[in-house]
Design a protein around this motif. Structure first.
Motif, PDB file in Angstrom:
ATOM      1  N   LYS A  57     -40.385  27.699   8.557  1.00  0.00           N
ATOM      2  CA  LYS A  57     -39.657  28.714   7.792  1.00  0.00           C
ATOM      3  C   LYS A  57     -38.754  27.946   6.836  1.00  0.00           C
ATOM      4  O   LYS A  57     -37.822  27.283   7.264  1.00  0.00           O
ATOM      5  CB  LYS A  57     -38.777  29.569   8.695  1.00  0.00           C
ATOM      6  N   ARG A  58     -39.068  28.001   5.543  1.00  0.00           N
ATOM      7  CA  ARG A  58     -38.305  27.210   4.583  1.00  0.00           C
ATOM      8  C   ARG A  58     -37.432  28.095   3.705  1.00  0.00           C
ATOM      9  O   ARG A  58     -37.867  29.149   3.275  1.00  0.00           O
ATOM     10  CB  ARG A  58     -39.267  26.392   3.722  1.00  0.00           C
ATOM     11  N   VAL A  59     -36.211  27.640   3.477  1.00  0.00           N
ATOM     12  CA  VAL A  59     -35.274  28.416   2.659  1.00  0.00           C
ATOM     13  C   VAL A  59     -35.736  28.361   1.199  1.00  0.00           C
ATOM     14  O   VAL A  59     -35.937  27.283   0.654  1.00  0.00           O
ATOM     15  CB  VAL A  59     -33.846  27.840   2.792  1.00  0.00           C
ATOM     16  N   SER A  60     -35.916  29.532   0.579  1.00  0.00           N
ATOM     17  CA  SER A  60     -36.396  29.536  -0.810  1.00  0.00           C
ATOM     18  C   SER A  60     -35.316  29.991  -1.782  1.00  0.00           C
ATOM     19  O   SER A  60     -35.440  29.797  -2.981  1.00  0.00           O
ATOM     20  CB  SER A  60     -37.617  30.437  -0.940  1.00  0.00           C
ATOM     21  N   GLU A  98     -35.253  23.623   6.271  1.00  0.00           N
ATOM     22  CA  GLU A  98     -36.121  24.330   7.207  1.00  0.00           C
ATOM     23  C   GLU A  98     -35.259  25.015   8.260  1.00  0.00           C
ATOM     24  O   GLU A  98     -34.343  24.407   8.818  1.00  0.00           O
ATOM     25  CB  GLU A  98     -37.066  23.337   7.887  1.00  0.00           C
ATOM     26  N   CYS A 106     -36.212  33.224   2.921  1.00  0.00           N
ATOM     27  CA  CYS A 106     -37.068  32.127   3.380  1.00  0.00           C
ATOM     28  C   CYS A 106     -38.528  32.475   3.160  1.00  0.00           C
ATOM     29  O   CYS A 106     -38.895  33.635   3.037  1.00  0.00           O
ATOM     30  CB  CYS A 106     -36.800  31.790   4.843  1.00  0.00           C
TER      31      CYS A 106
END
Length: 146
Positions: free
Chosen positions: A54-57, A73, A44
């Motif tokens: 908090k974003r999942v990358s 998110e 993230c």
């Protein structure tokens, strides 16, 4: 004389220099800091918005099986809300690590990027790291030499 640009009187002074601390831009989507959440297969980034998103990358193995998507998110990890500025990416890593150690499962509440709906997912963490990326368990033996 000609009514042109009067170079001498034009105000060409550069703006006053700002102190470096003020110019230090916190990490943004241009150069995000990535956090790998233990062996969940979730990576993230801590987004703009003051560090609360908090974003999942990236999604691999266990997270992929649990239906987590890139751009979702992360709202909570094992019931702990992570949407405040006080919770850092490092805290998220630690929360996942503790959960994985305790019962090999990590419970996430994620907000789906497309639908904006909250969903709860349970990520099962295998005991062997080979499965971390969802790799095949066993490889066929090499052919015997001629």
């Amino acid at each position: 004389g000609a009514q042109g640009c009067d170079w001498h009187n034009a105000d060409f002074r550069s703006p006053p220099l700002r102190p470096v601390s003020e110019m230090h831009i916190p990490r943004t989507s241009e150069n995000p800091e990535e956090f790998v959440l233990g062996r969940t297969g979730v990576t993230c980034v801590v987004d703009d918005g003051g560090g609360c998103i908090k974003r999942v990358s990236a999604v691999q193995g266990p997270a992929w099986k649990a239906d987590v998507h890139v751009c979702d998110e992360i709202v909570s990890i094992n019931g702990v809300l992570v949407t405040s500025v006080d919770v850092s990416g490092f805290d998220c890593v630690e929360l996942c690590r503790c959960a994985a150690r305790a019962n090999r499962k990590v419970q996430l509440a994620v907000r789906d990027f497309c639908t904006q709906e909250l969903k709860s997912v349970t990520i099962e963490i295998g005991s062997d790291t080979k499965n971390m990326y969802g790799l095949i368990d066993s490889y066929p033996p090499p052919p015997p030499p001629p």
